[in-house]
Design a protein around this motif. Structure first.
Motif, PDB file in Angstrom:
ATOM      1  N   ARG A 104     -10.213  -6.535   0.300  1.00 50.60           N
ATOM      2  CA  ARG A 104     -10.586  -7.277  -0.900  1.00 50.60           C
ATOM      3  C   ARG A 104     -10.594  -6.450  -2.184  1.00 50.60           C
ATOM      4  O   ARG A 104     -10.500  -7.008  -3.275  1.00 50.60           O
ATOM      5  N   ILE A 105     -10.725  -5.113  -2.044  1.00 50.38           N
ATOM      6  CA  ILE A 105     -10.837  -4.273  -3.245  1.00 50.38           C
ATOM      7  C   ILE A 105      -9.607  -3.400  -3.434  1.00 50.38           C
ATOM      8  O   ILE A 105      -8.863  -3.554  -4.404  1.00 50.38           O
ATOM      9  N   LYS A 106      -9.378  -2.492  -2.506  1.00 48.79           N
ATOM     10  CA  LYS A 106      -8.347  -1.476  -2.714  1.00 48.79           C
ATOM     11  C   LYS A 106      -6.935  -2.032  -2.699  1.00 48.79           C
ATOM     12  O   LYS A 106      -6.011  -1.360  -3.150  1.00 48.79           O
ATOM     13  N   PHE A 107      -6.780  -3.238  -2.178  1.00 48.11           N
ATOM     14  CA  PHE A 107      -5.451  -3.832  -2.240  1.00 48.11           C
ATOM     15  C   PHE A 107      -5.458  -5.181  -2.952  1.00 48.11           C
ATOM     16  O   PHE A 107      -4.730  -5.369  -3.911  1.00 48.11           O
ATOM     17  N   ALA A 108      -6.296  -6.116  -2.549  1.00 47.08           N
ATOM     18  CA  ALA A 108      -6.283  -7.426  -3.207  1.00 47.08           C
ATOM     19  C   ALA A 108      -6.608  -7.314  -4.694  1.00 47.08           C
ATOM     20  O   ALA A 108      -5.797  -7.665  -5.548  1.00 47.08           O
ATOM     21  N   ALA A 109      -7.786  -6.787  -5.018  1.00 47.72           N
ATOM     22  CA  ALA A 109      -8.201  -6.715  -6.423  1.00 47.72           C
ATOM     23  C   ALA A 109      -7.368  -5.700  -7.202  1.00 47.72           C
ATOM     24  O   ALA A 109      -6.931  -5.968  -8.323  1.00 47.72           O
ATOM     25  N   LEU A 110      -7.166  -4.528  -6.606  1.00 50.25           N
ATOM     26  CA  LEU A 110      -6.407  -3.477  -7.295  1.00 50.25           C
ATOM     27  C   LEU A 110      -4.960  -3.903  -7.523  1.00 50.25           C
ATOM     28  O   LEU A 110      -4.426  -3.763  -8.632  1.00 50.25           O
ATOM     29  N   LEU A 111      -4.331  -4.429  -6.495  1.00 51.02           N
ATOM     30  CA  LEU A 111      -2.932  -4.842  -6.621  1.00 51.02           C
ATOM     31  C   LEU A 111      -2.771  -5.993  -7.588  1.00 51.02           C
ATOM     32  O   LEU A 111      -1.826  -6.035  -8.383  1.00 51.02           O
ATOM     33  N   GLU A 112      -3.710  -6.918  -7.554  1.00 49.06           N
ATOM     34  CA  GLU A 112      -3.676  -8.050  -8.481  1.00 49.06           C
ATOM     35  C   GLU A 112      -3.686  -7.566  -9.931  1.00 49.06           C
ATOM     36  O   GLU A 112      -2.897  -8.026 -10.769  1.00 49.06           O
ATOM     37  N   LYS A 113      -4.572  -6.618 -10.222  1.00 51.04           N
ATOM     38  CA  LYS A 113      -4.654  -6.098 -11.586  1.00 51.04           C
ATOM     39  C   LYS A 113      -3.426  -5.257 -11.929  1.00 51.04           C
ATOM     40  O   LYS A 113      -2.909  -5.319 -13.050  1.00 51.04           O
ATOM     41  N   ALA A 114      -2.940  -4.484 -10.962  1.00 50.07           N
ATOM     42  CA  ALA A 114      -1.765  -3.638 -11.202  1.00 50.07           C
ATOM     43  C   ALA A 114      -0.543  -4.482 -11.553  1.00 50.07           C
ATOM     44  O   ALA A 114       0.188  -4.179 -12.516  1.00 50.07           O
ATOM     45  N   LEU A 115      -0.314  -5.541 -10.788  1.00 49.28           N
ATOM     46  CA  LEU A 115       0.842  -6.395 -11.055  1.00 49.28           C
ATOM     47  C   LEU A 115       0.701  -7.096 -12.400  1.00 49.28           C
ATOM     48  O   LEU A 115       1.685  -7.271 -13.137  1.00 49.28           O
ATOM     49  N   ALA A 116      -0.530  -7.489 -12.734  1.00 49.00           N
ATOM     50  CA  ALA A 116      -0.764  -8.148 -14.022  1.00 49.00           C
ATOM     51  C   ALA A 116      -0.468  -7.215 -15.186  1.00 49.00           C
ATOM     52  O   ALA A 116      -0.085  -7.661 -16.274  1.00 49.00           O
ATOM     53  N   LEU A 117      -0.647  -5.908 -14.955  1.00 45.14           N
ATOM     54  CA  LEU A 117      -0.401  -4.916 -16.009  1.00 45.14           C
ATOM     55  C   LEU A 117       1.044  -4.410 -16.018  1.00 45.14           C
ATOM     56  O   LEU A 117       1.384  -3.512 -16.788  1.00 45.14           O
ATOM     57  N   GLY A 118       1.879  -4.966 -15.144  1.00 48.47           N
ATOM     58  CA  GLY A 118       3.292  -4.604 -15.160  1.00 48.47           C
ATOM     59  C   GLY A 118       3.707  -3.517 -14.185  1.00 48.47           C
ATOM     60  O   GLY A 118       4.856  -3.053 -14.230  1.00 48.47           O
ATOM     61  N   PHE A 119       2.810  -3.098 -13.294  1.00 56.61           N
ATOM     62  CA  PHE A 119       3.189  -2.116 -12.281  1.00 56.61           C
ATOM     63  C   PHE A 119       3.985  -2.805 -11.172  1.00 56.61           C
ATOM     64  O   PHE A 119       3.802  -4.001 -10.899  1.00 56.61           O
ATOM     65  N   ASP A 120       4.862  -2.032 -10.542  1.00 56.24           N
ATOM     66  CA  ASP A 120       5.681  -2.560  -9.458  1.00 56.24           C
ATOM     67  C   ASP A 120       5.029  -2.374  -8.096  1.00 56.24           C
ATOM     68  O   ASP A 120       5.286  -3.146  -7.166  1.00 56.24           O
ATOM     69  N   ALA A 121       4.221  -1.329  -7.969  1.00 50.87           N
ATOM     70  CA  ALA A 121       3.644  -1.025  -6.659  1.00 50.87           C
ATOM     71  C   ALA A 121       2.388  -0.189  -6.808  1.00 50.87           C
ATOM     72  O   ALA A 121       2.140   0.425  -7.856  1.00 50.87           O
ATOM     73  N   VAL A 122       1.599  -0.171  -5.730  1.00 54.85           N
ATOM     74  CA  VAL A 122       0.423   0.679  -5.630  1.00 54.85           C
ATOM     75  C   VAL A 122       0.698   1.733  -4.568  1.00 54.85           C
ATOM     76  O   VAL A 122       1.217   1.436  -3.493  1.00 54.85           O
ATOM     77  N   CYS A 123       0.366   2.967  -4.894  1.00 55.03           N
ATOM     78  CA  CYS A 123       0.572   4.095  -3.987  1.00 55.03           C
ATOM     79  C   CYS A 123      -0.785   4.603  -3.523  1.00 55.03           C
ATOM     80  O   CYS A 123      -1.696   4.787  -4.331  1.00 55.03           O
ATOM     81  N   THR A 124      -0.945   4.816  -2.217  1.00 51.00           N
ATOM     82  CA  THR A 124      -2.198   5.353  -1.690  1.00 51.00           C
ATOM     83  C   THR A 124      -1.910   6.480  -0.703  1.00 51.00           C
ATOM     84  O   THR A 124      -0.772   6.670  -0.263  1.00 51.00           O
ATOM     85  N   GLY A 125      -2.965   7.183  -0.320  1.00 45.61           N
ATOM     86  CA  GLY A 125      -2.825   8.304   0.605  1.00 45.61           C
ATOM     87  C   GLY A 125      -3.062   7.929   2.048  1.00 45.61           C
ATOM     88  O   GLY A 125      -3.375   8.795   2.875  1.00 45.61           O
ATOM     89  N   HIS A 126      -2.914   6.664   2.394  1.00 43.27           N
ATOM     90  CA  HIS A 126      -3.091   6.239   3.777  1.00 43.27           C
ATOM     91  C   HIS A 126      -1.933   6.729   4.661  1.00 43.27           C
ATOM     92  O   HIS A 126      -0.789   6.794   4.220  1.00 43.27           O
ATOM     93  N   TYR A 127      -2.276   7.018   5.901  1.00 38.92           N
ATOM     94  CA  TYR A 127      -1.267   7.420   6.880  1.00 38.92           C
ATOM     95  C   TYR A 127      -0.786   6.168   7.613  1.00 38.92           C
ATOM     96  O   TYR A 127      -1.374   5.734   8.611  1.00 38.92           O
ATOM     97  N   ALA A 128       0.273   5.567   7.114  1.00 42.76           N
ATOM     98  CA  ALA A 128       0.881   4.376   7.699  1.00 42.76           C
ATOM     99  C   ALA A 128       2.232   4.222   7.015  1.00 42.76           C
ATOM    100  O   ALA A 128       2.511   4.903   6.024  1.00 42.76           O
ATOM    101  N   LYS A 129       3.069   3.336   7.528  1.00 41.85           N
ATOM    102  CA  LYS A 129       4.362   3.163   6.875  1.00 41.85           C
ATOM    103  C   LYS A 129       4.811   1.711   6.874  1.00 41.85           C
ATOM    104  O   LYS A 129       4.415   0.922   7.744  1.00 41.85           O
ATOM    105  N   VAL A 130       5.610   1.388   5.875  1.00 44.05           N
ATOM    106  CA  VAL A 130       6.205   0.067   5.751  1.00 44.05           C
ATOM    107  C   VAL A 130       7.681   0.170   6.109  1.00 44.05           C
ATOM    108  O   VAL A 130       8.404   1.010   5.568  1.00 44.05           O
TER     109      VAL A 130
END
Length: 378
Positions: A104-130
């Motif tokens: 709800r925070i680190k991706f939903a809320a953060l990503l929502e605001k990032a996209l609204a501000l014109g960012f293309d993606a959010v980068c984090t230090g999690h160990y996982a891959k897409v």
């Protein structure tokens, strides 16, 4: 690509941001201020997201030569994570606040605001891959280093969110390599210890923290047949699998310790029994979400093979799963475990895998053992 780097103040997020810069992205660093609670402002707080962490994040961004901001998400964090944590305990469940924070925070809320501000993606230090499938749809997979793999805590991400996620540490073989890279880059967090404990309970005393926020009233402790054994100060302070702190005056007939099997907050009752009854073989989960497109069998309600993991660093177990539609239209994920799993509590998150791929997740609503009939306790 314009990338917002989520900077926790730790070594992983710092190196992830550095790699994003090195990859040629236009990177901006942001630290999330999640709590205004006094304990998190104190030197030596044992959680994450402290003022010290904010300063470490600023130093990392300064070293990388990227802009740095602090975003105040404290109100939303209180509503979506802290209040949810209390409500889950009141309902007799044992929640994982880190899962809820990621969702709800680190991706939903953060990503929502990032996209609204014109960012293309959010980068984090999690160990996982897409990974993209043959048609270009995103899938979430385990990281190269299974010992540090964090795909479990990211199991709440949806396909739409994965479209805008970058995990630069995905192929990193070890945490030691990340620390060595941070040292080589001159980042001051190279040797900073990993965060631990629940960030909004900085002293680690979850029971004491809950006691200040939930009405605790005395009630019965009974065995698996319903026979009374003692009294507790408040059912909400217990969790399934707990052994210590039961304070039972009557020893078990076999002399072996008892464990919490079930918590019934409406009846203010705690049920205890032998360790063997902690092993469960059926999990039923609510609030289902899929990390990308659900596989065809899941979408069609057909049972499918998978693996189930219920803890961030727990071992996955083989299972058969299916999605059932209830009379009210809600969906329940039912997982039948091939080998019983010990000490699973309602409120935990079950993440289901096929190979390295995360299929999705659900919040455990009930965990059953065929060796014990809960209806024996009236």
């Amino acid at each position: 690509m314009k990338v917002l780097a989520a900077m926790s103040g730790g070594v992983d997020s710092a190196v992830a941001a550095a790699r994003a810069v090195e990859a040629g992205h236009e990177v901006v660093g942001v630290h999330l201020a999640l709590s205004r609670m006094p304990g998190t402002l104190r030197t030596g707080s044992r959680g994450c997201c402290t003022v010290e962490d904010s300063n470490d994040a600023w130093r990392a961004c300064d070293k990388l030569g990227i802009p740095y901001y602090v975003w105040d998400f404290s109100e939303r964090f209180k509503e979506d994570v802290v209040d949810d944590f209390i409500a889950e305990y009141e309902a007799g469940r044992t929640p994982n606040p880190c899962m809820r924070c990621n969702e709800r925070i680190k991706f939903a809320a953060l990503l929502e605001k990032a996209l609204a501000l014109g960012f293309d993606a959010v980068c984090t230090g999690h160990y996982a891959k897409v990974i993209r499938d043959t048609e270009g749809n995103p899938e979430l997979h385990r990281a190269a280093d299974w010992a540090k793999d964090q795909s479990y805590v990211l199991g709440v991400l949806t396909g739409e969110q994965l479209e805008h996620c970058i995990f630069p540490l995905a192929e990193t073989p070890s945490k030691a390599e990340v620390r060595a890279e941070a040292e080589a880059r001159g980042l001051s967090v190279a040797s900073k210890p990993d965060s631990h404990d629940i960030c909004f309970i900085p002293d680690g005393d979850t029971r004491g923290w809950l006691a200040e926020r939930i009405d605790m009233t005395k009630g019965e402790i009974v065995d698996a047949t319903g026979a009374p054994l003692g009294e507790h100060e408040g059912a909400h302070a217990f969790t399934v699998g707990q052994r210590k702190g039961l304070k039972l005056g009557t020893p078990a007939a076999d002399g072996k310790p008892r464990f919490v099997l079930e918590i019934r907050p409406k009846e203010n009752k705690v049920i205890v029994g032998p360790e063997a009854l902690l092993a469960v073989d059926e999990l039923r989960g609510i609030r289902i979400s899929w990390a990308g497109l659900p596989i065809a069998d899941a979408a069609a309600g057909i049972e499918f093979d998978c693996m189930v993991q219920v803890r961030a660093h727990g071992d996955p177990v083989d299972a058969r799963a299916r999605v059932e539609t209830q009379e009210d239209g809600s969906a329940v994920l039912v997982a039948t475990l091939i080998e019983p799993m010990r000490g699973v509590a309602p409120g935990q998150t079950m993440v289901i895998y096929q190979g390295t791929r995360v299929l999705g997740q659900a919040t455990i609503d009930s965990a059953r053992s065929t060796a014990w009939d809960p209806s024996l306790v009236s």
